[in-house]
Design a protein around this motif. Structure first.
Motif, short mmCIF file in Angstrom:
data_model
loop_
_atom_site.label_atom_id
_atom_site.label_comp_id
_atom_site.label_asym_id
_atom_site.label_seq_id
_atom_site.Cartn_x
_atom_site.Cartn_y
_atom_site.Cartn_z
N HIS A 173 49.91 52.04 -2.29
CA HIS A 173 50.25 51.15 -1.18
C HIS A 173 51.74 50.83 -1.18
O HIS A 173 52.40 50.86 -0.14
CB HIS A 173 49.42 49.86 -1.25
CG HIS A 173 49.81 48.86 -0.23
ND1 HIS A 173 49.50 48.99 1.11
CD2 HIS A 173 50.50 47.69 -0.34
CE1 HIS A 173 49.98 47.97 1.78
NE2 HIS A 173 50.60 47.14 0.92
N LEU A 174 52.30 50.53 -2.34
CA LEU A 174 53.72 50.24 -2.42
C LEU A 174 54.57 51.46 -2.03
O LEU A 174 55.58 51.31 -1.35
CB LEU A 174 54.10 49.77 -3.82
CG LEU A 174 53.69 48.35 -4.18
CD1 LEU A 174 53.87 48.09 -5.67
CD2 LEU A 174 54.49 47.34 -3.37
N GLN A 176 53.70 53.79 0.06
CA GLN A 176 53.62 53.90 1.52
C GLN A 176 54.52 52.89 2.20
O GLN A 176 55.16 53.19 3.21
CB GLN A 176 52.17 53.73 1.97
CG GLN A 176 51.29 54.90 1.61
CD GLN A 176 49.81 54.61 1.89
OE1 GLN A 176 49.41 53.47 2.06
NE2 GLN A 176 49.01 55.67 1.92
N GLN A 177 54.60 51.68 1.66
CA GLN A 177 55.46 50.66 2.23
C GLN A 177 56.95 51.05 2.11
O GLN A 177 57.73 50.80 3.01
CB GLN A 177 55.24 49.30 1.56
CG GLN A 177 53.87 48.72 1.80
CD GLN A 177 53.62 48.49 3.29
OE1 GLN A 177 54.44 47.94 3.98
NE2 GLN A 177 52.48 48.95 3.77
#
Length: 179
Positions: A173-174, A176-177
Motif C-alpha cells: 500500500h505504501l 502504491q501511495q
C-alpha cells in the motif's frame, strides 16, 4: 547552534557509514563480542544524531531536524537488520532459533518517520525548497516501506503468517501511495 548541529549530524553519519563498512563483510564470521560492539557503535551514531536533532530543534531549523530524524530512523532500521542477520547466523551455527528483539527498534524508527512527515504539514520555512521537501518525504516513505518489510520478515521467521501478510500488504500500500 546550527553549525554544532551540522557537526553532530556529520559525526553520526560518518559513524553510521563506518558501521556498514566494518560489519557487512564480517557478518558470517561474527564472534561472541562482535554483536555487542556493533550495537555500541550504532548507539554512538544515534547519540550523535540525537544531539544534532536537539540543536536543530533549538535553532528552529525544521528541515535539519527532519533530516536528522530520518537518519535516526535509518540507523535504527539498519540495527534491526543487523540483529536479524546475526540471529540467523547464530541459528545456523548452533542449530536452534534465537529470540529477536527488534520490535522496539522498528517502532522507534517508524515514529521518527512519522514525525518527519508530520513536520511538513506546515508551509515551508525560509530554508526549505521543494526539492528538499521531496527528498525528506520520499525518504521517510521509503523508510516506512522498509520497516513494514522488516516486520513481515520477522513475523514470517517467527511463524506468524497473518502478521507477515498484513505487513506485506502495508508495504504494498505504501509503495502504491509513493507511485
Amino acid at each position: 547552534i546550527k553549525t554544532a548541529a551540522s557537526l553532530y549530524q556529520a559525526l553520526g553519519s560518518c559513524t553510521h557509514a563506518a558501521i556498514s563498512q566494518q560489519s557487512a563483510p564480517m557478518m558470517a564470521a561474527t564472534g561472541p563480542a562482535r554483536p555487542e560492539a556493533m550495537e555500541r557503535e550504532f548507539q554512538r551514531a544515534v547519540d550523535f544524531f540525537v544531539q544534532s536533532r536537539i540543536l536543530y530543534q533549538v535553532s528552529g531549523d525544521t528541515r535539519g531536524e527532519a533530516a536528522v530524524r530520518l537518519e535516526i530512523a535509518l540507523a535504527r532500521l539498519n540495527l534491526s537488520t543487523r540483529r536479524r542477520q546475526v540471529a540467523q547466523a547464530q541459528a545456523r551455527t548452533i542449530g536452534r532459533e534465537t529470540a529477536l528483539t527488534c520490535a522496539s527498534l522498528l517502532a522507534e524508527a517508524e515514529e521518527h518517520c512519522r514525525q518527519v512527515l508530520l513536520s511538513w504539514h506546515y508551509p515551508l520555512d525560509e530554508t526549505g525548497t521543494p526539492a528538499e521537501l521531496d527528498t525528506l518525504i520520499y525518504g521517510a516513505l521509503a523508510c516506512l516501506i522498509r520497516i513494514a518489510v522488516q516486520r513481515a520478515l520477522l513475523a514470517r521467521l517467527s511463524g506468524n503468517a497473518q502478521t507477515a501478510q498484513r505487513e506485506r500488504g502495508r508495504a504494498t500500500h505504501l509503495c502504491q501511495q509513493v507511485l
